[in-house]
Design a protein around this motif. Structure first.
Motif, PDB file in Angstrom:
ATOM      1  N   HIS A   1       0.860  -1.177   0.000  1.00 38.79           N
ATOM      2  CA  HIS A   1       0.000   0.000   0.000  1.00 38.79           C
ATOM      3  C   HIS A   1       0.897   1.229   0.000  1.00 38.79           C
ATOM      4  CE1 HIS A   1      -3.476  -2.490   0.820  1.00 38.79           C
ATOM      5  NE2 HIS A   1      -2.763  -3.109   1.758  1.00 38.79           N
ATOM      6  N   VAL A   2       0.739   2.086  -0.995  1.00 36.34           N
ATOM      7  CA  VAL A   2       1.534   3.308  -1.099  1.00 36.34           C
ATOM      8  C   VAL A   2       0.588   4.479  -0.875  1.00 36.34           C
ATOM      9  CG1 VAL A   2       3.017   4.696  -2.574  1.00 36.34           C
ATOM     10  CG2 VAL A   2       3.096   2.215  -2.737  1.00 36.34           C
TER      11      VAL A   2
ATOM     12  N   MET B   1       6.332  10.565  -7.014  1.00 37.51           N
ATOM     13  CA  MET B   1       6.938   9.272  -6.712  1.00 37.51           C
ATOM     14  C   MET B   1       5.905   8.288  -6.186  1.00 37.51           C
ATOM     15  SD  MET B   1       9.911   9.421  -7.788  1.00 37.51           S
ATOM     16  CE  MET B   1      10.447   7.845  -7.218  1.00 37.51           C
ATOM     17  N   ALA B   2       4.956   8.762  -5.398  1.00 35.48           N
ATOM     18  CA  ALA B   2       3.915   7.879  -4.870  1.00 35.48           C
ATOM     19  C   ALA B   2       3.051   7.351  -6.007  1.00 35.48           C
ATOM     20  CB  ALA B   2       3.070   8.615  -3.842  1.00 35.48           C
ATOM     21  N   ARG B   3       2.700   8.238  -6.943  1.00 37.70           N
ATOM     22  CA  ARG B   3       1.901   7.785  -8.088  1.00 37.70           C
ATOM     23  C   ARG B   3       2.682   6.794  -8.943  1.00 37.70           C
ATOM     24  NH1 ARG B   3       0.593  12.859 -10.925  1.00 37.70           N
ATOM     25  NH2 ARG B   3       1.556  13.985  -9.222  1.00 37.70           N
ATOM     26  N   LEU B   4       3.971   7.066  -9.133  1.00 35.54           N
ATOM     27  CA  LEU B   4       4.818   6.163  -9.914  1.00 35.54           C
ATOM     28  C   LEU B   4       4.915   4.792  -9.252  1.00 35.54           C
ATOM     29  CD1 LEU B   4       6.867   5.791 -12.273  1.00 35.54           C
ATOM     30  CD2 LEU B   4       8.622   6.509 -10.672  1.00 35.54           C
ATOM     31  N   LEU B   5       5.134   4.777  -7.952  1.00 32.35           N
ATOM     32  CA  LEU B   5       5.214   3.507  -7.232  1.00 32.35           C
ATOM     33  C   LEU B   5       3.887   2.764  -7.241  1.00 32.35           C
ATOM     34  CD1 LEU B   5       7.483   4.383  -4.202  1.00 32.35           C
ATOM     35  CD2 LEU B   5       8.001   2.838  -6.078  1.00 32.35           C
ATOM     36  N   ARG B   6       2.770   3.509  -7.093  1.00 27.23           N
ATOM     37  CA  ARG B   6       1.463   2.852  -7.132  1.00 27.23           C
ATOM     38  C   ARG B   6       1.217   2.195  -8.474  1.00 27.23           C
ATOM     39  NH1 ARG B   6      -0.537   6.790  -3.712  1.00 27.23           N
ATOM     40  NH2 ARG B   6      -0.967   8.217  -5.407  1.00 27.23           N
TER      41      ARG B   6
ATOM     42  N   THR C   1       3.501   1.123 -10.642  1.00 24.68           N
ATOM     43  CA  THR C   1       4.406   0.005 -10.913  1.00 24.68           C
ATOM     44  C   THR C   1       4.183  -1.159  -9.967  1.00 24.68           C
ATOM     45  OG1 THR C   1       6.084   1.038  -9.537  1.00 24.68           O
ATOM     46  CG2 THR C   1       6.213   1.425 -11.901  1.00 24.68           C
ATOM     47  N   VAL C   2       3.955  -0.876  -8.698  1.00 23.07           N
ATOM     48  CA  VAL C   2       3.784  -1.938  -7.716  1.00 23.07           C
ATOM     49  C   VAL C   2       2.355  -2.463  -7.745  1.00 23.07           C
ATOM     50  CG1 VAL C   2       3.958  -2.456  -5.245  1.00 23.07           C
ATOM     51  CG2 VAL C   2       5.629  -0.996  -6.309  1.00 23.07           C
ATOM     52  N   GLY C   3       1.441  -1.720  -8.303  1.00 24.15           N
ATOM     53  CA  GLY C   3       0.054  -2.155  -8.371  1.00 24.15           C
ATOM     54  C   GLY C   3      -0.109  -3.471  -9.095  1.00 24.15           C
ATOM     55  N   ALA C   4       0.804  -3.770 -10.026  1.00 29.62           N
ATOM     56  CA  ALA C   4       0.724  -5.037 -10.746  1.00 29.62           C
ATOM     57  C   ALA C   4       1.024  -6.219  -9.825  1.00 29.62           C
ATOM     58  CB  ALA C   4       1.691  -5.029 -11.914  1.00 29.62           C
ATOM     59  N   LEU C   5       1.726  -5.972  -8.722  1.00 22.87           N
ATOM     60  CA  LEU C   5       2.034  -7.059  -7.793  1.00 22.87           C
ATOM     61  C   LEU C   5       0.842  -7.436  -6.931  1.00 22.87           C
ATOM     62  CD1 LEU C   5       5.584  -5.998  -6.603  1.00 22.87           C
ATOM     63  CD2 LEU C   5       5.008  -7.777  -8.241  1.00 22.87           C
ATOM     64  N   ASN C   6      -0.129  -6.554  -6.790  1.00 24.59           N
ATOM     65  CA  ASN C   6      -1.282  -6.812  -5.930  1.00 24.59           C
ATOM     66  C   ASN C   6      -2.337  -7.646  -6.645  1.00 24.59           C
ATOM     67  OD1 ASN C   6      -0.199  -5.443  -3.797  1.00 24.59           O
ATOM     68  ND2 ASN C   6      -1.130  -3.494  -4.365  1.00 24.59           N
ATOM     69  N   THR C   7      -1.944  -8.608  -7.388  1.00 23.50           N
ATOM     70  CA  THR C   7      -2.874  -9.501  -8.069  1.00 23.50           C
ATOM     71  C   THR C   7      -2.773 -10.871  -7.439  1.00 23.50           C
ATOM     72  OG1 THR C   7      -1.228 -10.137  -9.702  1.00 23.50           O
ATOM     73  CG2 THR C   7      -2.644  -8.273 -10.250  1.00 23.50           C
ATOM     74  N   SER C   8      -3.808 -11.635  -7.559  1.00 24.94           N
ATOM     75  CA  SER C   8      -3.784 -12.991  -7.012  1.00 24.94           C
ATOM     76  C   SER C   8      -3.864 -13.975  -8.170  1.00 24.94           C
ATOM     77  CB  SER C   8      -4.954 -13.196  -6.054  1.00 24.94           C
ATOM     78  OG  SER C   8      -6.171 -13.032  -6.758  1.00 24.94           O
ATOM     79  N   SER C   9      -3.199 -15.083  -7.988  1.00 27.87           N
ATOM     80  CA  SER C   9      -3.231 -16.116  -9.013  1.00 27.87           C
ATOM     81  C   SER C   9      -3.120 -17.471  -8.337  1.00 27.87           C
ATOM     82  CB  SER C   9      -2.093 -15.923 -10.001  1.00 27.87           C
ATOM     83  OG  SER C   9      -0.855 -16.087  -9.346  1.00 27.87           O
ATOM     84  N   HIS C  10      -3.595 -18.473  -9.025  1.00 30.06           N
ATOM     85  CA  HIS C  10      -3.551 -19.836  -8.504  1.00 30.06           C
ATOM     86  C   HIS C  10      -2.827 -20.687  -9.529  1.00 30.06           C
ATOM     87  CE1 HIS C  10      -4.719 -23.492  -6.506  1.00 30.06           C
ATOM     88  NE2 HIS C  10      -5.215 -23.946  -7.652  1.00 30.06           N
ATOM     89  N   SER C  11      -1.835 -21.402  -9.085  1.00 28.34           N
ATOM     90  CA  SER C  11      -1.108 -22.271 -10.000  1.00 28.34           C
ATOM     91  C   SER C  11      -1.077 -23.675  -9.440  1.00 28.34           C
ATOM     92  CB  SER C  11       0.313 -21.758 -10.216  1.00 28.34           C
ATOM     93  OG  SER C  11       1.012 -21.773  -8.998  1.00 28.34           O
ATOM     94  N   GLN C  12      -1.240 -24.635 -10.312  1.00 28.77           N
ATOM     95  CA  GLN C  12      -1.247 -26.029  -9.913  1.00 28.77           C
ATOM     96  C   GLN C  12      -0.155 -26.726 -10.707  1.00 28.77           C
ATOM     97  OE1 GLN C  12      -4.973 -27.930 -10.549  1.00 28.77           O
ATOM     98  NE2 GLN C  12      -4.285 -29.907  -9.787  1.00 28.77           N
TER      99      GLN C  12
END
Length: 175
Positions: free
Chosen positions: A7-8, A14-19, A21-32
């Motif tokens: 959470h930024v 800089m805060a907008r830039l980090l949000r 770029t890092v926003g892509a990390l806040n995704t969920s995925s399931h791998s089997q």
């Protein structure tokens, strides 16, 4: 199972830039992942060759980790350039001058190498071959030639020295 949340806060650039770029990390995925020894067993001829998608997964993960590492290093340099522009400018100039010095040293070393090879007295074989090639220029196309600087075997893209009577060949990078 892993959970990562970033959470930024703030409204600065800089805060907008980090949000963004890092926003892509806040995704969920399931791998089997399923493993089997079927790839190691002998296959009958009727099955043919099959691709196993599961064997590509470690390679994909490795490529993604490499890209993430490169991206974080670039982001680090961008942040440093934003907050410390003078220091980043001196760093870039230092590396540029270092590259120019390395190129000059390489050129000097190659010139010295070519001069040493030119001063070496060729044996009977090479001088006889050169004499035959000068006398009958059509023989040159059947002669094995190599680059004068680096010694790599000749290719059709090689360049020949335009000076009359020289005939030295150079590969594309050395030319």
């Amino acid at each position: 199972s892993h959970h990562l949340a970033v959470h930024v806060m703030g409204t600065s650039l800089m805060a907008r830039l980090l949000r963004s770029t890092v926003g892509a990390l806040n995704t969920s995925s399931h791998s089997q992942l399923e493993t089997s020894n079927f790839a190691c067993l002998p296959r009958p001829r009727s099955m043919g060759r099959q691709r196993y998608v599961g064997s590509c997964l470690p390679l994909v993960v490795l490529v993604l980790l490499c890209l993430a590492q490169v991206y974080t290093h670039r982001l680090r340099r961008a942040i440093a350039a934003f907050y410390f522009p003078k220091r980043e400018k001196s760093r870039v100039l230092y590396f540029y001058n270092k590259l120019l010095r390395q190129r000059q040293i390489f050129v000097r070393r190659q010139r010295k190498l070519v001069a040493q090879r030119a001063q070496q007295h060729p044996g009977l074989g090479p001088s006889l071959r050169e004499w035959c090639c000068q006398r009958w220029p059509r023989l040159r196309r059947w002669m094995r030639r190599s680059c004068t600087v680096c010694g790599t075997p000749g290719t059709p893209q090689d360049r020949v020295c335009p000076a009359p009577g020289c005939g030295a060949s150079y590969c594309r990078p050395c030319w």
